[in-house]
Design a protein around this motif. Structure first.
Motif, PDB file in Angstrom:
ATOM      1  N   ALA A 237       0.846  -1.209   0.000  1.00  0.00           N
ATOM      2  CA  ALA A 237       0.000   0.000   0.000  1.00  0.00           C
ATOM      3  C   ALA A 237       0.880   1.259   0.000  1.00  0.00           C
ATOM      4  O   ALA A 237       0.552   2.262  -0.640  1.00  0.00           O
ATOM      5  CB  ALA A 237      -0.916  -0.012   1.213  1.00  0.00           C
ATOM      6  N   ALA A 238       2.022   1.200   0.702  1.00  0.00           N
ATOM      7  CA  ALA A 238       2.926   2.357   0.708  1.00  0.00           C
ATOM      8  C   ALA A 238       3.543   2.561  -0.673  1.00  0.00           C
ATOM      9  O   ALA A 238       3.702   3.701  -1.135  1.00  0.00           O
ATOM     10  CB  ALA A 238       4.021   2.152   1.765  1.00  0.00           C
ATOM     11  N   VAL A 239       3.848   1.440  -1.352  1.00  0.00           N
ATOM     12  CA  VAL A 239       4.411   1.548  -2.712  1.00  0.00           C
ATOM     13  C   VAL A 239       3.350   2.141  -3.655  1.00  0.00           C
ATOM     14  O   VAL A 239       3.640   3.026  -4.472  1.00  0.00           O
ATOM     15  CB  VAL A 239       4.904   0.160  -3.217  1.00  0.00           C
ATOM     16  CG1 VAL A 239       5.268   0.209  -4.699  1.00  0.00           C
ATOM     17  CG2 VAL A 239       6.096  -0.305  -2.378  1.00  0.00           C
ATOM     18  N   ASP A 240       2.106   1.701  -3.504  1.00  0.00           N
ATOM     19  CA  ASP A 240       1.023   2.262  -4.336  1.00  0.00           C
ATOM     20  C   ASP A 240       0.897   3.768  -4.095  1.00  0.00           C
ATOM     21  O   ASP A 240       0.706   4.541  -5.034  1.00  0.00           O
ATOM     22  CB  ASP A 240      -0.321   1.595  -4.004  1.00  0.00           C
ATOM     23  CG  ASP A 240      -0.422   0.199  -4.621  1.00  0.00           C
ATOM     24  OD1 ASP A 240       0.424  -0.112  -5.492  1.00  0.00           O
ATOM     25  OD2 ASP A 240      -1.326  -0.562  -4.204  1.00  0.00           O
ATOM     26  N   ALA A 241       0.979   4.159  -2.822  1.00  0.00           N
ATOM     27  CA  ALA A 241       0.874   5.597  -2.515  1.00  0.00           C
ATOM     28  C   ALA A 241       2.024   6.366  -3.166  1.00  0.00           C
ATOM     29  O   ALA A 241       1.832   7.440  -3.734  1.00  0.00           O
ATOM     30  CB  ALA A 241       0.882   5.798  -0.994  1.00  0.00           C
ATOM     31  N   ALA A 242       3.224   5.780  -3.118  1.00  0.00           N
ATOM     32  CA  ALA A 242       4.378   6.446  -3.738  1.00  0.00           C
ATOM     33  C   ALA A 242       4.183   6.547  -5.249  1.00  0.00           C
ATOM     34  O   ALA A 242       4.504   7.569  -5.868  1.00  0.00           O
ATOM     35  CB  ALA A 242       5.656   5.682  -3.413  1.00  0.00           C
ATOM     36  N   ARG A 243       3.610   5.484  -5.842  1.00  0.00           N
ATOM     37  CA  ARG A 243       3.363   5.509  -7.305  1.00  0.00           C
ATOM     38  C   ARG A 243       2.322   6.566  -7.661  1.00  0.00           C
ATOM     39  O   ARG A 243       2.340   7.107  -8.763  1.00  0.00           O
ATOM     40  CB  ARG A 243       2.900   4.130  -7.783  1.00  0.00           C
ATOM     41  CG  ARG A 243       4.022   3.116  -7.755  1.00  0.00           C
ATOM     42  CD  ARG A 243       3.797   1.983  -8.747  1.00  0.00           C
ATOM     43  NE  ARG A 243       4.997   1.191  -8.883  1.00  0.00           N
ATOM     44  CZ  ARG A 243       5.120  -0.066  -8.468  1.00  0.00           C
ATOM     45  NH1 ARG A 243       4.087  -0.691  -7.931  1.00  0.00           N
ATOM     46  NH2 ARG A 243       6.266  -0.710  -8.621  1.00  0.00           N
ATOM     47  N   SER A 244       1.421   6.835  -6.712  1.00  0.00           N
ATOM     48  CA  SER A 244       0.424   7.886  -7.005  1.00  0.00           C
ATOM     49  C   SER A 244       0.988   9.256  -6.595  1.00  0.00           C
ATOM     50  O   SER A 244       0.251  10.224  -6.485  1.00  0.00           O
ATOM     51  CB  SER A 244      -0.898   7.579  -6.319  1.00  0.00           C
ATOM     52  OG  SER A 244      -0.735   7.688  -4.926  1.00  0.00           O
ATOM     53  N   ARG A 245       2.291   9.319  -6.365  1.00  0.00           N
ATOM     54  CA  ARG A 245       3.060  10.544  -6.092  1.00  0.00           C
ATOM     55  C   ARG A 245       2.784  11.151  -4.713  1.00  0.00           C
ATOM     56  O   ARG A 245       2.930  12.365  -4.520  1.00  0.00           O
ATOM     57  CB  ARG A 245       2.867  11.616  -7.195  1.00  0.00           C
ATOM     58  CG  ARG A 245       3.058  11.139  -8.614  1.00  0.00           C
ATOM     59  CD  ARG A 245       4.445  10.619  -8.888  1.00  0.00           C
ATOM     60  NE  ARG A 245       5.437  11.676  -9.083  1.00  0.00           N
ATOM     61  CZ  ARG A 245       6.714  11.552  -8.750  1.00  0.00           C
ATOM     62  NH1 ARG A 245       7.159  10.449  -8.177  1.00  0.00           N
ATOM     63  NH2 ARG A 245       7.550  12.540  -8.982  1.00  0.00           N
ATOM     64  N   ALA A 246       2.376  10.294  -3.758  1.00  0.00           N
ATOM     65  CA  ALA A 246       2.326  10.778  -2.370  1.00  0.00           C
ATOM     66  C   ALA A 246       3.767  10.989  -1.929  1.00  0.00           C
ATOM     67  O   ALA A 246       4.663  10.246  -2.337  1.00  0.00           O
ATOM     68  CB  ALA A 246       1.650   9.740  -1.477  1.00  0.00           C
ATOM     69  N   THR A 247       3.993  12.011  -1.100  1.00  0.00           N
ATOM     70  CA  THR A 247       5.366  12.260  -0.646  1.00  0.00           C
ATOM     71  C   THR A 247       5.674  11.357   0.552  1.00  0.00           C
ATOM     72  O   THR A 247       4.760  10.813   1.182  1.00  0.00           O
ATOM     73  CB  THR A 247       5.548  13.728  -0.206  1.00  0.00           C
ATOM     74  OG1 THR A 247       4.740  13.937   0.963  1.00  0.00           O
ATOM     75  CG2 THR A 247       5.128  14.688  -1.298  1.00  0.00           C
ATOM     76  N   LEU A 248       6.969  11.254   0.867  1.00  0.00           N
ATOM     77  CA  LEU A 248       7.365  10.427   2.009  1.00  0.00           C
ATOM     78  C   LEU A 248       6.709  10.936   3.293  1.00  0.00           C
ATOM     79  O   LEU A 248       6.253  10.154   4.129  1.00  0.00           O
ATOM     80  CB  LEU A 248       8.902  10.467   2.144  1.00  0.00           C
ATOM     81  CG  LEU A 248       9.506   9.504   3.137  1.00  0.00           C
ATOM     82  CD1 LEU A 248       9.158   8.068   2.799  1.00  0.00           C
ATOM     83  CD2 LEU A 248      11.022   9.679   3.186  1.00  0.00           C
ATOM     84  N   GLY A 249       6.620  12.259   3.425  1.00  0.00           N
ATOM     85  CA  GLY A 249       5.989  12.852   4.612  1.00  0.00           C
ATOM     86  C   GLY A 249       4.524  12.453   4.694  1.00  0.00           C
ATOM     87  O   GLY A 249       4.024  12.114   5.774  1.00  0.00           O
ATOM     88  N   GLU A 250       3.823  12.488   3.553  1.00  0.00           N
ATOM     89  CA  GLU A 250       2.397  12.127   3.556  1.00  0.00           C
ATOM     90  C   GLU A 250       2.213  10.639   3.873  1.00  0.00           C
ATOM     91  O   GLU A 250       1.277  10.260   4.577  1.00  0.00           O
ATOM     92  CB  GLU A 250       1.764  12.473   2.208  1.00  0.00           C
ATOM     93  CG  GLU A 250       1.639  13.973   1.995  1.00  0.00           C
ATOM     94  CD  GLU A 250       1.266  14.340   0.553  1.00  0.00           C
ATOM     95  OE1 GLU A 250       0.581  15.357   0.375  1.00  0.00           O
ATOM     96  OE2 GLU A 250       1.676  13.615  -0.395  1.00  0.00           O
ATOM     97  N   ILE A 251       3.124   9.811   3.356  1.00  0.00           N
ATOM     98  CA  ILE A 251       3.022   8.368   3.624  1.00  0.00           C
ATOM     99  C   ILE A 251       3.237   8.106   5.112  1.00  0.00           C
ATOM    100  O   ILE A 251       2.495   7.363   5.744  1.00  0.00           O
ATOM    101  CB  ILE A 251       4.042   7.587   2.750  1.00  0.00           C
ATOM    102  CG1 ILE A 251       3.637   7.687   1.270  1.00  0.00           C
ATOM    103  CG2 ILE A 251       4.128   6.123   3.188  1.00  0.00           C
ATOM    104  CD1 ILE A 251       4.665   7.146   0.296  1.00  0.00           C
ATOM    105  N   SER A 252       4.245   8.774   5.681  1.00  0.00           N
ATOM    106  CA  SER A 252       4.459   8.524   7.117  1.00  0.00           C
ATOM    107  C   SER A 252       3.342   9.148   7.950  1.00  0.00           C
ATOM    108  O   SER A 252       2.943   8.595   8.975  1.00  0.00           O
ATOM    109  CB  SER A 252       5.854   8.951   7.575  1.00  0.00           C
ATOM    110  OG  SER A 252       6.020  10.305   7.425  1.00  0.00           O
ATOM    111  N   ASP A 253       2.787  10.294   7.512  1.00  0.00           N
ATOM    112  CA  ASP A 253       1.633  10.878   8.229  1.00  0.00           C
ATOM    113  C   ASP A 253       0.447   9.907   8.220  1.00  0.00           C
ATOM    114  O   ASP A 253      -0.268   9.776   9.217  1.00  0.00           O
ATOM    115  CB  ASP A 253       1.181  12.187   7.564  1.00  0.00           C
ATOM    116  CG  ASP A 253       2.097  13.351   7.927  1.00  0.00           C
ATOM    117  OD1 ASP A 253       2.931  13.184   8.840  1.00  0.00           O
ATOM    118  OD2 ASP A 253       1.982  14.417   7.284  1.00  0.00           O
TER     119      ASP A 253
END
Ligand code: B12
Length: 260
Positions: free
Chosen positions: A65-81
């Motif tokens: 799910a984190a990889v999917d978020a990164a592929r949808s251009r979520a930033t590292l800060g948003e993923i950790s938030d």
């Protein structure tokens, strides 16, 4: 041993690679703005919500799910938030030991001498000299800070040790709340040029220019003058003797002047 025991008579200045922190920050913020401008916001928001949902339900694959978020251009800060909203944030706590340095040094005349100076200070001031050892920025090197905090404590100083990764604002607040005489910043990751002057300015803005600022750690000698110009009272590089540092910090509190 290499640093303390076998010192060269003439140290050759080390050529350091300089990084313009402010410029790197500016470029990074610009890149983040561009990423956010160009991504499909609804796809990104859904990927982040899915991530939080998996964290909440404890079922599913967080990494996927984190990889999917990164592929949808979520930033590292948003993923950790997205994960923090469920798991909370890790708090790096620091602890200071006592008695180890004293056990090693109690018969040394230099140790006895500096401890006597601190005792004299206590008698004349009715309290111990007070040092806060502080770590700021993204700098996780805490060994030197702990060595100083523990040994100064054994010498008789009242010691505080901040948690890791604080901002200059947080350190300034801590200094004022605890009423310290000196704040000693331990810096080993190149943040000294930016963070230490910020701390000095904040203390002055808050009416506490009387709190002395010293620093130690891996700071290129080429930067010493700029730090002194910014108001740093003493700088203690790798290989610093604890006794020398304790004498110097006490001298600063007592307003002694010395040649350097
Ligand atoms: C051990 C170490 C680590 C350990 C840290 C473990 C820990 N919990 O501290 C680990 C492996 C985790 C690590 C990681 C990294 N490290 Co490292 N690390 C070191 C190393 C080898 C030794 C530091 C040390 O512990 N020294 C022993 C202590 C006792 O000495 P000291 O801190 O200098 O303190 C003495 C004096 O400086 C002074 N002093 C220090 N602070 C204060 C404060 C006061 C108030 C006073 C009075 C005196 C004082 O008194 C102390 C006693 O003499 C140094 C290289 C070196 N030789 O210094 C690199 C070094 C600091 N690391 C470096 C780097 C780049 C990293 C990483 C970024 C590597 C990476 N790419 O991942 C990461 C960063 C991690 C992070 N988030 O910060 C660089 C920093 C370069 C820079 N300044 O720009 C260095 C200089 C190595 C190098 N030559 O490139 N590291």
């Amino acid at each position: 041993m290499g640093v303390n025991q076998y010192r060269l008579e003439n140290e050759v200045p080390i050529d350091v690679h300089r990084v313009d922190n402010a410029e790197v920050r500016r470029q990074q913020i610009e890149r983040l703005k561009r990423v956010k401008r160009e991504r499909d916001e609804s796809v990104c928001a859904k990927a982040l919500a899915d991530l939080t949902q998996i964290a909440k339900s404890q079922s599913g694959n967080l990494l996927a799910a984190a990889v999917d978020a990164a592929r949808s251009r979520a930033t590292l800060g948003e993923i950790s938030d997205a994960l923090e909203s469920e798991f909370g944030r890790h708090q790096a706590k620091t602890e200071v030991v006592s008695g180890i340095y004293e056990k090693q040094s109690e018969t040394s005349p230099e140790f006895v001498h500096v401890r006597k100076r601190v005792e004299d200070f206590k008698s004349s001031h009715g309290r111990a000299p007070h040092l806060l050892v502080a770590k700021m920025g993204q700098d996780g090197h805490d060994r030197g800070a702990k060595v100083i905090a523990s040994s100064f404590g054994d010498i008789g100083f009242k010691i505080g040790m901040s948690d890791l990764f604080l901002t200059p604002e947080e350190v300034a607040e801590l200094c004022i709340k605890d009423g310290v005489d000196v704040v000693g910043v331990s810096s080993l990751a190149g943040g000294h040029q930016t963070l230490i002057p910020q701390l000095i300015n904040l203390l002055a803005d808050k009416g506490h220019a009387d709190i002395k600022v010293v620093c130690g750690g891996v700071i290129p000698e080429q930067d010493y003058d700029a730090l002194r110009d910014a108001g740093v009272a003493e700088i203690f590089g790798p290989g610093t003797s604890v006794i020398d540092a304790a004498n110097a910090v006490l001298g600063q509190i007592l307003g002694e002047r010395r040649n350097r």
